[in-house]
Design an enzyme around this catalytic site. Structure first.
Site: not given
Length: 490
Positions: A117, A201, A236, A292
């Site tokens: 990330k 963030e 999530h 993917r």
């Protein structure tokens, strides 16, 4: 194609999905199975199936050396990793190639870059892609991270750089709780991923999750296959996906899809990938790239008419794609829901048991599943047991079709989230397209209600088709919603 035989390093629904395309192109397939999977369709639909043994995943589907050995012993010349398991494992991809096999996926370099990330965000900033305001520096001291959070402005999201699946994430709403949440996040990240490096963030309070399907050959051609709206999530984990997104104007759709192609071109990508964005009003920010095929790829296939597994095989074979971006268009609207073996009325506890009856999909329903009547469901694998996909002319028609499809597929024998999905689909806010990532949390109490009766569902469908907002309000206030427990359990 130069691929003659594919070993599928995966199981259940995705294994069956890959077999379907391979059969069409006369490519032989090899599947794997463990002791508890000996009666599943994946073993019998392939040309050959190999017993992996029993025991934990590290000894079966995550055993890199064993899987490569099986591929070579069975004469496979390529390995398709599916999704999950080893699909984004750079070591696996590297060893596949080193052993003279074709890896049906992107390059090792792409997997490494986009799997980090922190590194991927740095690359996106370099390329000029919009990213969520935040800190991703090397200095991981508490004082530096706290200062970064202060500068960004609360609320902020602390996120493990190596994280995934919702782990290693904390939302912090004020300065006084930052240090405690940071320490908690770092502990979880270390335990789950072996690294305590975090990003800070800006936390977007009303986000939508928009992803763009990309596909590239090995000749410098990069394409997008439009977007998918994946905002309906629980912890999530996506549970309902649709395309087109009800949130995108034509101009915004053009901008976000062009940005996705810019990303795949900038990293010289190959094969299938998904670029994920956070949408905040009319602004979007790069979130991550999954290197993917995605679980929700069928809805893209439904609206574009392209077989994404076929394109993966062609790219891996070295073929040059024979179409242009203008040949890829969206037609109609498609919905997918994920059927999980879990009990929504008992804090979503995993469910086990034997499938006594799945039901027969009607003519407009695509059912992707790796199970059949009589199959045993255990807690040793992912609880997703099926995907139900429909494709209508409009979003309203797709919802109507999905409600009918769910009523025809009862999945008897154990608890599932089927009725819970119906509650979401008939909720006023979902029907009006207000699908934010916090949807199921915001309307948690509404979604605890008993599944609506046929009459209530019919009223909801009528409201959709007539665009009668007053009727939608009546549906959501109908007292029978609370008292009836069944939804056409046939």
């Amino acid at each position: 194609m130069k691929i003659n035989k594919v070993l599928i390093a995966n199981r259940a629904e995705i294994a069956i999905r890959i077999i379907r395309t391979c059969k069409f192109y006369n490519i032989k397939t090899v599947t794997l199975y463990t002791e508890e999977e000996k009666d599943l369709p994946q073993r019998f639909e392939a040309d050959q199936s190999v017993y992996l043994g029993d025991g934990p995943l590290k000894d079966t589907y995550l055993n890199i050396d064993k899987i490569i050995s099986v591929a070579k012993e069975t004469g496979a010349d390529a390995i398709h990793p599916g999704y999950g398991f080893l699909s984004e494992n750079a070591e696996f991809a590297k060893k596949v190639v080193e052993n003279g096999l074709i890896f049906i996926g992107p390059s090792v370099e792409s997997i490494i870059l986009m799997g980090d990330k922190k590194g991927s965000k740095e690359k996106m900033i370099e390329v000029g892609i919009p990213t969520i305001p935040g800190y991703h520096g090397a200095d991981q001291s508490t004082s530096t991270l706290e200062a970064a959070a202060d500068s960004i402005g609360y609320p902020v999201l602390i996120k493990a750089s190596a994280g995934g699946g919702g782990k290693g994430m904390r939302v912090v709403y004020d300065k006084k709780s930052f240090v405690a949440e940071l320490e908690s996040c770092k502990r979880e990240a270390t335990n789950s991923f072996g690294s305590d490096i975090v990003l800070i963030e800006k936390f977007i309070e009303n986000p939508r999750h928009i992803e763009v399907q990309v596909m590239s050959d090995n000749h410098g051609n990069h394409f997008h296959f439009f977007e998918r709206e994946c905002s309906i999530q629980r912890r999530h984990q996506k549970i309902i996906e649709e395309t087109p997104s009800p949130a995108l104007s034509p101009e915004l759709r053009d901008s976000i899809t062009r940005t996705a192609v810019q990303i795949s071109s900038a990293i010289n990508y190959s094969g299938a990938g998904t670029v994920e964005f956070i949408l905040d009003g009319d602004k979007f920010y790069f979130l991550e790239m999954n290197t993917r095929l995605q679980v929700e790829h069928p809805i893209t296939e439904e609206v574009t008419g392209f077989d994404l597994v076929e394109l993966q095989l062609r790219a891996a074979s070295g073929e040059k794609f024979d179409f242009t971006q203008d040949d890829i268009i969206q037609t109609g609207h498609s919905l997918e829901v994920r059927i999980y073996a879990e009990n929504p009325d008992d804090n979503f506890m995993p469910a086990i048991g034997q499938i006594t009856k799945i039901g027969e999909p009607n003519y407009f329903t695509r059912l992707d599943t790796g199970y059949r009547d009589g199959s045993e469901i255990t807690v040793n694998f992912d609880p997703m047991i099926a995907k139900v996909i429909v494709h209508g002319d409009t979003r309203e028609e797709s919802i109507e079709m999905m409600l009918e499809s769910l009523s025809d597929l009862p999945f008897f024998g154990f608890a599932t989230n089927r009725d819970y999905l119906t509650r979401i689909l008939t909720h006023e806010k979902f029907m009006s397209g207000e699908t934010y990532t916090h949807f199921v949390k915001t309307y948690e109490e509404d979604l605890k209600k008993a599944a609506p009766s046929d009459d209530v569902v019919a009223a909801a469908i009528g409201a959709l088709l007539l665009n009668d907002h007053k009727l939608i309000e009546n549906v959501n206030s109908n007292k029978s919603w609370d008292s009836l427990v069944g939804f056409r359990n046939i």
